[in-house]
Design an enzyme around this catalytic site. Structure first.
Site, short mmCIF file in Angstrom:
data_model
loop_
_atom_site.label_atom_id
_atom_site.label_comp_id
_atom_site.label_asym_id
_atom_site.label_seq_id
_atom_site.Cartn_x
_atom_site.Cartn_y
_atom_site.Cartn_z
N ASP A 96 -22.98 -36.98 29.91
CA ASP A 96 -21.88 -36.54 30.76
C ASP A 96 -20.60 -37.35 30.53
O ASP A 96 -19.54 -36.97 31.04
CB ASP A 96 -22.29 -36.57 32.23
CG ASP A 96 -23.35 -35.52 32.53
OD1 ASP A 96 -23.75 -34.79 31.60
OD2 ASP A 96 -23.79 -35.42 33.69
N ASP A 144 19.17 -6.74 24.28
CA ASP A 144 17.99 -6.71 23.41
C ASP A 144 16.69 -6.73 24.23
O ASP A 144 15.64 -6.37 23.75
CB ASP A 144 18.02 -7.84 22.39
CG ASP A 144 18.19 -9.19 23.04
OD1 ASP A 144 19.04 -9.29 23.95
OD2 ASP A 144 17.47 -10.12 22.67
N GLY A 172 13.64 -7.63 20.50
CA GLY A 172 14.30 -6.34 20.47
C GLY A 172 15.01 -6.07 19.16
O GLY A 172 14.77 -5.06 18.50
N LEU A 173 15.80 -7.03 18.75
CA LEU A 173 16.61 -6.83 17.56
C LEU A 173 15.72 -6.65 16.34
O LEU A 173 15.95 -5.82 15.48
CB LEU A 173 17.51 -8.07 17.38
CG LEU A 173 18.65 -7.92 16.38
CD1 LEU A 173 19.52 -6.73 16.77
CD2 LEU A 173 19.46 -9.19 16.37
#
Ligand code: SF4
Ligand code: SF4
Lengths: 434, 532
Positions: B36, B287, B422-423
């Site tokens: 652990d 855009d 976008g562009l």
């Protein structure tokens, strides 16, 4: 029993029985045997590992290598919950249901390991009976085996040992009963990277040892068969249980150092060749060019590593062979070599090659060991992932030991790669300091 | 028993470690087997902390089980105390130690150490990491605050005139998703509003700071998963109200400022504070039109998932098609949020169920944890990480908060980044016949991981489409439709980034109508049918 192979003139003839070994009990900073699953599931390509454990176990397997790398790994956890513990559900029925769910999802699985954990052992869930029971349902489609990787029984690489021991029990003993299987004279035992296996195959062939097989096999169906005179060679120093199983089956271990570094690799092959009565002149002819090439490759790393001091925290059980390589072939100074556990017999040849004055420690009390390490202020520290960054922050240079388990490091052609693993952190330090 | 491939949360003692590690002067003695100790690496490797978490494990082994594991615990506690001299000692058990029932609390009490001891009972077989963190924090706040509790009927003393209003910031922990950066951002915001920070807890707090919590006028709860139960106790016993708004996103940050001003009984000029935010203007820019109605699937801890859905729908103009969480404790809140988007929340800690839902929904963007990042990688869907579970890459060296106005800027960048800008989308559409600007050329910002090669493009296309119903034509059910060459050619003219979807949709359309072949007409019929 403590046979020392005189390797080179000048090898320190030191009886391992006489060494003082510091034994410590305290907090251990080492993973449990479940961790082995991380590389085993890549090695045996049609096997699946089902941990029967707690959320902690599931969390460990996914965090141990930090590797959330495989989107669909070939391991999973059957998480025990309150219902199982309170006896509200029959844990065995639950397990059967989970296995069924799993095998329906993954019809490509040929071998399933039920892996025991601390909780499953403490509640005494009998996984070997479960494996037998489930085998009845799924044979021949899936073979179901079990082993324990629990942290109360195993550390880190011991999980691999437990897994291979379970698999070794599956090795058929008499070829006549298993005509489809290949009876071999030599079994090479321990996980190796495929590329290393292929190199070793070529060397065995050149030496004229033709009847051999690697164990574990890449595919679970390719388990070789023991013959009446089968001998085996270990590639890893942590295969205690696996060796015991093979011994019980009548196979004979060839004592040898481990195939790390040029010297270790050569001694390992020489031991095999000797066991099969191969002419030493022929052996030398095969080995010499490989030794030469490997030594050449080591030269650059030697310039970086020579004279630097190194400290090993116990982790992978590879510490002693690594220290031997770094000291003898690269000129590093050894401070303390920590091992989780020292198997005196399997390591006899290695211990004989270590300088007498190095301190060995077995087990761990991590705080005290850290104090000793700080005291030495070595140039390099080999340790687990939990300690590495804090030690770097203290200005020490570290190497994570888990990398040594994942990387192909055995054999002649890997000797320089292995040395480079240690050189790189030092080179980086210098670069960043400049 | 439950089959798990990956788990979203660790066990509850990891939650306790996150509290201990966040604080100063605290040490945690954990009864646990040696394996652990892996938990340390979460902090040292994943979070890249430069010190070990303040935890001593007893690391018992099988051979100890028959003997005295209780003695082992006492030894460990004694030597940890002597070595680390903490101001507060936490003691507890991991899952295995819970089974052997040694009672760390009782054992530690018997040692009569001269520091407060916080015994933790965290049922490992029922509960998980976040619960463990919340419980630990709550127990600590109670232990260290109990001497200051107002007596029944007693009212909080009003703040002396002339003193600025003050608050505590509750919730940030070690290993938290961007907690450190969020904290910087929120502190800055509070300073601008004119509110003093009394204590931040647990991150950076000492036990003595925890006992000063009652001095603040109110609490700012940043991460309800961790801080809710403590905040409730504080409100009940000290009459401290707390904030409800999580300041993730532009709108929520404004709402948060208003809430803080109300609680602090002060006034501030929100518009002035808002001026420097870029996220809002970027989202409005032309855009960003391309982002309109991008279909997004969201999964993570409840707090981040709910917040992300709000930001996605209201501030990015995305369409939330899926929302879910693994935080069962906050399932109700997530269900409520989902109903606002007309969808049903996915409440599960089963990675496979999440994968299933994503496969069905075929979103254009996934906002999730590292788990969803894996799913996304496999399904080749863009993805951004918004929540734990996290990996080393989620602890960037740069300043990268999720909260406040700077956080909103970060969200805009990290969510839009995996999508086609976008562009860029525009240009690829315009020049798709250009030999240097072909489908195989990866968009500049997507890096190698997204390189489209004919091979992986084919693998996207050849994924079996979900077949909901099988119609019957000529007596035999059609399970597969063949593309006519002309239709195939037309399909290839469709920009590659939507081609996979167009192909799947058309095939589904054809199969549903029992059409054995796909003609040009089928393609456009399907386009008309599915068009949004
Ligand atoms: S070593 Fe660090 S970066 Fe690499 S897998 Fe592990 S946590 Fe991730
Ligand atoms: S030490 Fe035990 S309980 Fe912990 S992860 Fe390993 S097997 Fe599971």
């Amino acid at each position: 029993m403590n046979r020392v192979i005189p390797l080179q003139s000048g090898a320190a003839a030191c009886d391992s029985q006489d060494r003082a070994i510091l034994k410590e009990r305290g907090q251990r900073e080492v993973f449990c045997g479940l961790t082995g699953i991380i590389w085993l599931h890549r090695k045996i390509q049609d096997a699946f590992f089902l941990v029967v454990g707690s959320r902690t176990c599931a969390h460990l397997v996914q965090s141990a290598a930090g590797v959330m790398i495989f989107a669909e790994p070939r391991f999973a956890t059957a998480i025990i919950d309150d219902h199982d513990l309170a006896g509200l559900a029959d844990a065995n029925e639950e397990l059967d249901r989970v296995v069924d769910q799993l095998l329906t999802r993954r019809p490509d699985i040929k071998m399933l390991f039920l892996v025991g954990s601390c909780p499953s052992e403490v509640i005494k869930l009998d996984l070997s009976r479960a494996a037998e029971r489930l085998s009845k349902t799924y044979t021949p489609r899936v073979r179901i085996l079990n082993y324990s990787g629990s942290g109360i029984e195993t550390t880190f690489t011991q999980g691999e040992d437990a897994c291979l021991a379970a698999l070794a029990k599956e090795i058929p003993r008499h070829a006549q009963d298993h005509p489809a299987q290949r009876e071999v004279d030599l079994l090479i035992v321990g996980c190796l990277a495929d590329v290393v296996e292929d190199q070793f195959s070529r060397i065995f062939n050149e030496l004229g040892i033709e009847s051999y097989a690697f164990f574990p096999p890449r595919r679970s169906g390719d388990i070789p068969c023991l013959g009446p005179n089968t001998r085996y060679l270990l590639v890893q120093p942590f295969l205690t249980e696996t060796a015991r199983v093979l011994d019980d089956m009548g196979a004979k271990r060839i004592p040898a150092p481990f195939p790390l570094g040029v010297e270790g690799t050569e001694a390992w092959f020489v031991a095999a060749a000797k066991a099969f009565g191969i002419d030493p002149n022929h052996v030398e002819k095969v080995i010499a060019p490989k030794r030469q090439r490997a030594n050449l490759a080591l030269e650059r790393q030697r310039q970086v590593l020579s004279g630097r001091s190194i400290f090993f925290f116990p982790d992978s059980q590879l510490e002693i062979p690594l220290a031997r390589f770094l000291h003898r072939e690269l000129g590093m100074q050894l401070t303390e070599i920590g091992m989780p556990y020292i198997h005196r017999q399997h390591l006899a040849e290695e211990l004989a090659l270590l300088p007498a004055e190095v301190s060995l420690s077995e087990g761990q009390d991590v705080e005290k060991q850290l104090d000793r390490c700080r005291n030495y202020r070595p140039d390099m520290v080999v340790c687990g992932l939990g300690l590495a960054n804090p030690l770097e922050a203290e200005g020490l240079t570290t190497k994570w030991s888990i990398e040594l388990v994942f990387t192909p490091i055995q054999g002649f052609d890997q000797a320089a790669d292995l040395a480079e693993l240690f050189a790189r952190p030092l080179v980086r330090r210098t670069k960043l300091a400049a | 028993m439950k089959l798990t491939l990956w788990t979203y949360e660790g066990p509850p003692h990891i939650g306790a470690m996150r509290i201990a590690t966040a604080m100063e002067g605290v040490h945690y003695v954990l009864h646990a087997p040696q394996g652990d100790t892996y938990a340390d690496l979460l902090f040292t490797m994943i979070e890249r902390m430069n010190k070990r978490p303040p935890v001593t494990y007893t690391t018992f082994q099988a051979r100890d089980l028959g003997g005295d594991t209780a003695e082992l615990f006492k030894d460990a506690a004694r030597s940890a105390y002597a070595r680390f001299k903490p101001d507060l000692l936490m003691v507890g058990a991991s899952c295995t130690a819970e089974l052997i029932q040694d009672d760390p609390g009782g054992l530690a009490a018997a040692l009569q150490l001269s520091v407060p001891v916080l015994p933790l009972e965290l049922p490992a077989y029922q509960k998980k990491e976040n619960w463990g963190a919340a419980e630990t924090f709550y127990q600590m706040v109670r232990l260290l605050g109990k001497d200051y509790v107002l007596s029944p009927g007693e009212k909080r003393k009003p703040r002396p005139a002339g003193l600025p209003p003050s608050c505590n910031i509750l919730g940030p922990t070690a290993l938290g998703f961007r907690h450190r950066d969020d904290l910087v951002e929120i502190r800055k915001l509070l300073r601008q509003i004119g509110v003093r920070v009394n204590v931040v807890a647990p991150l950076g707090a000492k036990p003595e700071d925890i006992s000063r919590l009652h001095e603040a006028d109110f609490n700012v709860v940043l991460y309800p998963e961790v801080a809710n139960s403590a905040a409730q106790w504080l409100s009940k016993n000290f009459g401290q109200p707390s904030t409800k708004t999580i300041p993730i996103g532009f709108n929520a940050t404004r709402a948060f400022i208003e809430e803080v001003c109300t609680l602090a009984q002060i006034h501030c000029d929100i518009d002035e504070l808002t001026k420097r935010s870029r996220a809002r203007w970027y989202a409005l820019s032309v855009d960003s039109t391309y982002l309109t109605n991008k279909r997004v699937f969201i999964f993570g801890d409840a707090t981040h998932a709910i917040a992300a859905a709000k930001v996605a729908s209201q501030e990015m103009g995305f369409q939330v098609v899926g929302l879910g969480t693994y935080s069962r404790e906050l399932a109700r809140e997530v269900r409520e949020a989902a109903s606002q988007y007309g969808i049903e929340a996915l409440i599960t800690d089963d990675y496979l169920e999440v994968e299933q839902r994503i496969t069905e929904l075929q979103p254009e963007l996934i906002l999730g944890s590292q788990m969803e990042r894996h799913i996304a990688k496999r399904l080749k869907i863009p993805c951004a990480v918004i929540s734990a579970p996290i990996h080393v890459q989620d602890f960037p060296a740069r300043y990268s908060p999720q909260m406040g106005f700077e956080g909103a800027n970060v969200l805009f960048d990290t969510w839009v980044h995996p999508l086609m800008m976008g562009l860029e989308e525009h240009l690829i559409g315009m020049f798709r016949e250009d030999f240097e600007f072909h489908d195989g050329a990866a968009p500049s910002h997507l890096g190698h991981g997204h390189q489209r090669t004919p091979a992986n493009e084919a693998s996207v296309a050849s994924e079996p489409a979900p077949v909901p119903e099988v119609a019957v034509a000529n007596g035999a059910p059609v399970t597969e439709s063949v593309w006519e060459p002309e239709a195939q050619k037309e399909l290839n003219k469709i920009p590659f980034f939507v081609r996979g979807k167009a192909k799947r949709n058309t095939e589904r359309f054809a199969i549903e109508r029992g059409l054995p072949t796909i003609s040009l007409e089928t393609l456009y019929d399907a386009k008309a049918h599915f068009g949004r």
